[in-house]
Design a protein around this motif. Structure first.
Motif, PDB file in Angstrom:
ATOM      1  N   SER A   2       4.585  -3.783   7.431  1.00  0.00           N
ATOM      2  CA  SER A   2       3.858  -2.517   7.501  1.00  0.00           C
ATOM      3  C   SER A   2       2.383  -2.768   7.820  1.00  0.00           C
ATOM      4  CB  SER A   2       3.977  -1.772   6.172  1.00  0.00           C
ATOM      5  OG  SER A   2       3.213  -2.432   5.177  1.00  0.00           O
ATOM      6  N   LYS A   3       1.673  -1.714   8.186  1.00  0.00           N
ATOM      7  CA  LYS A   3       0.241  -1.832   8.442  1.00  0.00           C
ATOM      8  C   LYS A   3      -0.495  -2.293   7.192  1.00  0.00           C
ATOM      9  CE  LYS A   3       0.085   1.662  12.075  1.00  0.00           C
ATOM     10  NZ  LYS A   3      -0.413   2.974  12.470  1.00  0.00           N
ATOM     11  N   ASP A   4      -0.079  -1.780   6.022  1.00  0.00           N
ATOM     12  CA  ASP A   4      -0.707  -2.196   4.767  1.00  0.00           C
ATOM     13  C   ASP A   4      -0.487  -3.680   4.510  1.00  0.00           C
ATOM     14  OD1 ASP A   4      -1.671   0.349   4.223  1.00  0.00           O
ATOM     15  OD2 ASP A   4       0.002   0.881   2.914  1.00  0.00           O
ATOM     16  N   GLU A   5       0.746  -4.144   4.731  1.00  0.00           N
ATOM     17  CA  GLU A   5       1.034  -5.567   4.533  1.00  0.00           C
ATOM     18  C   GLU A   5       0.224  -6.423   5.497  1.00  0.00           C
ATOM     19  OE1 GLU A   5       5.575  -5.680   2.810  1.00  0.00           O
ATOM     20  OE2 GLU A   5       5.269  -5.966   4.950  1.00  0.00           O
ATOM     21  N   ALA A   7      -2.683  -5.717   6.820  1.00  0.00           N
ATOM     22  CA  ALA A   7      -4.080  -5.701   6.389  1.00  0.00           C
ATOM     23  C   ALA A   7      -4.292  -6.630   5.198  1.00  0.00           C
ATOM     24  CB  ALA A   7      -4.509  -4.279   6.039  1.00  0.00           C
ATOM     25  N   ILE A   8      -3.388  -6.594   4.232  1.00  0.00           N
ATOM     26  CA  ILE A   8      -3.503  -7.462   3.066  1.00  0.00           C
ATOM     27  C   ILE A   8      -3.352  -8.921   3.481  1.00  0.00           C
ATOM     28  CG2 ILE A   8      -2.378  -8.126   0.897  1.00  0.00           C
ATOM     29  CD1 ILE A   8      -1.735  -5.095   0.543  1.00  0.00           C
ATOM     30  N   GLU A  11      -6.525 -10.129   5.030  1.00  0.00           N
ATOM     31  CA  GLU A  11      -7.564 -10.338   4.015  1.00  0.00           C
ATOM     32  C   GLU A  11      -7.328 -11.638   3.239  1.00  0.00           C
ATOM     33  OE1 GLU A  11      -9.619  -8.055   0.198  1.00  0.00           O
ATOM     34  OE2 GLU A  11      -8.097  -7.021   1.381  1.00  0.00           O
TER      35      GLU A  11
END
Length: 102
Positions: A2-5, A7-8, A11
């Motif tokens: 996912s986009k969230d994964e 991004a994390i 980081e």
């Protein structure tokens, strides 16, 4: 992933956190097959993800309003729910390896 994964993951890599850990790719690599079932006359969708070791993880979804039911969306949500369970299972297995427990 996912986009969230993503991004994390970016980081974590940017901060140089290199200790043993799970990654979205590792989670995806555990899945060898998937099957879906929508129960007739309902909006209940079940995803069954078979992992490399043969274990099956399930996820589910159901639309509150039958008028909003879309099988493709139901499958995606059910798959995401099943995939989320893999993180917990793999996290447990990694922690066992790190602590010396087989």
């Amino acid at each position: 992933m996912s986009k969230d994964e993503a991004a994390i993951e970016s980081e974590i890599q940017a901060k140089g956190l290199n200790a043993p850990r799970l990654t979205p790719q590792l989670i995806d690599d555990q899945i060898v097959s998937e099957a879906y079932h929508v129960f007739p006359g309902t909006t209940l969708t079940i995803a069954a993800l078979t992992l490399r070791n043969g274990f099956i993880v399930t996820g589910e979804s159901a639309a509150a309003s039958p008028e909003n039911f879309d099988e493709a969306i139901g499958r995606k949500i059910a798959r995401d729910n099943a995939r989320g369970k893999i993180w917990a299972l793999e996290g447990y297995a990694l922690r066992n390896r790190l602590s010396g427990i087989s």
